[in-house]
Scaffold this motif. Sequence first.
Motif, PDB file in Angstrom:
ATOM      1  N   THR A 236       0.874  -1.173   0.000  1.00 37.42           N
ATOM      2  CA  THR A 236       0.000   0.000   0.000  1.00 37.42           C
ATOM      3  C   THR A 236       0.903   1.213   0.000  1.00 37.42           C
ATOM      4  N   VAL A 237       0.647   2.124  -0.934  1.00 34.53           N
ATOM      5  CA  VAL A 237       1.433   3.342  -1.077  1.00 34.53           C
ATOM      6  C   VAL A 237       0.522   4.518  -0.724  1.00 34.53           C
ATOM      7  N   TYR A 238       0.941   5.286   0.253  1.00 32.58           N
ATOM      8  CA  TYR A 238       0.208   6.483   0.662  1.00 32.58           C
ATOM      9  C   TYR A 238       0.975   7.694   0.138  1.00 32.58           C
ATOM     10  N   LEU A 239       0.314   8.532  -0.629  1.00 34.03           N
ATOM     11  CA  LEU A 239       0.941   9.702  -1.233  1.00 34.03           C
ATOM     12  C   LEU A 239       0.310  10.984  -0.707  1.00 34.03           C
ATOM     13  N   LYS A 240       1.132  11.946  -0.424  1.00 31.34           N
ATOM     14  CA  LYS A 240       0.641  13.268  -0.040  1.00 31.34           C
ATOM     15  C   LYS A 240      -0.050  13.926  -1.236  1.00 31.34           C
ATOM     16  N   ASP A 241       0.471  13.659  -2.444  1.00 38.08           N
ATOM     17  CA  ASP A 241      -0.057  14.268  -3.662  1.00 38.08           C
ATOM     18  C   ASP A 241      -0.067  13.221  -4.772  1.00 38.08           C
ATOM     19  N   MET A 242      -1.238  12.876  -5.280  1.00 39.80           N
ATOM     20  CA  MET A 242      -1.355  11.858  -6.326  1.00 39.80           C
ATOM     21  C   MET A 242      -0.617  12.268  -7.603  1.00 39.80           C
ATOM     22  N   ASN A 243      -0.295  13.539  -7.752  1.00 42.85           N
ATOM     23  CA  ASN A 243       0.512  13.974  -8.895  1.00 42.85           C
ATOM     24  C   ASN A 243       1.918  13.381  -8.854  1.00 42.85           C
ATOM     25  N   ASP A 244       2.330  12.842  -7.700  1.00 36.93           N
ATOM     26  CA  ASP A 244       3.642  12.208  -7.557  1.00 36.93           C
ATOM     27  C   ASP A 244       3.619  10.723  -7.926  1.00 36.93           C
ATOM     28  N   PHE A 245       2.462  10.228  -8.364  1.00 37.58           N
ATOM     29  CA  PHE A 245       2.284   8.804  -8.663  1.00 37.58           C
ATOM     30  C   PHE A 245       3.347   8.289  -9.642  1.00 37.58           C
ATOM     31  N   ALA A 246       3.552   8.964 -10.758  1.00 42.98           N
ATOM     32  CA  ALA A 246       4.511   8.506 -11.768  1.00 42.98           C
ATOM     33  C   ALA A 246       5.946   8.550 -11.231  1.00 42.98           C
ATOM     34  N   ALA A 247       6.281   9.590 -10.489  1.00 47.78           N
ATOM     35  CA  ALA A 247       7.635   9.707  -9.934  1.00 47.78           C
ATOM     36  C   ALA A 247       7.919   8.578  -8.945  1.00 47.78           C
ATOM     37  N   VAL A 248       6.934   8.241  -8.126  1.00 52.12           N
ATOM     38  CA  VAL A 248       7.098   7.146  -7.167  1.00 52.12           C
ATOM     39  C   VAL A 248       7.183   5.819  -7.908  1.00 52.12           C
ATOM     40  N   ASN A 249       6.394   5.654  -8.972  1.00 50.99           N
ATOM     41  CA  ASN A 249       6.445   4.414  -9.762  1.00 50.99           C
ATOM     42  C   ASN A 249       7.827   4.173 -10.340  1.00 50.99           C
TER      43      ASN A 249
END
Length: 126
Positions: free
Chosen positions: A76-89
């Motif tokens: 489970t990945v919790y992100l402060k900002d979903m705009n960071d989804f690709a960077a985290v991927n």
Amino acid sequence: MSKKQIATTQAPGAIGPYSQAIAAGNWVYTSGQLGLNPETGELAEGVQEQARQSLNNVKAILEEAGASMDQVVKTTVYLKDMNDFAAVNEVYSTFFTEPYPARSAVEVARLPKDGLVEIEAVARKK
């Protein structure tokens, strides 16, 4: 089934009334790991470095428990900002190989220590 606390100095210590992980039978459940450096207690700079440190923390905890990243079945990945989804991927994909673990990713209002990402995992011991 008994449960066993997992603890390692190779990952940040718990900052509350919880364990870094619990082993129950052949399964290991990690607590969410922020991108905290275990030596300094400081967050890494930027979302990708926090994701990398978070996953390194998960890896250290799993190894302490006798598991590994190849044994992870769910994250489970919790992100402060979903705009960071690709960077985290980008970072996430360097820690896992196919077949990739099942995963949920959610945006949250706030993480402890104002982190940008927190990751938890479930793995089967070797």
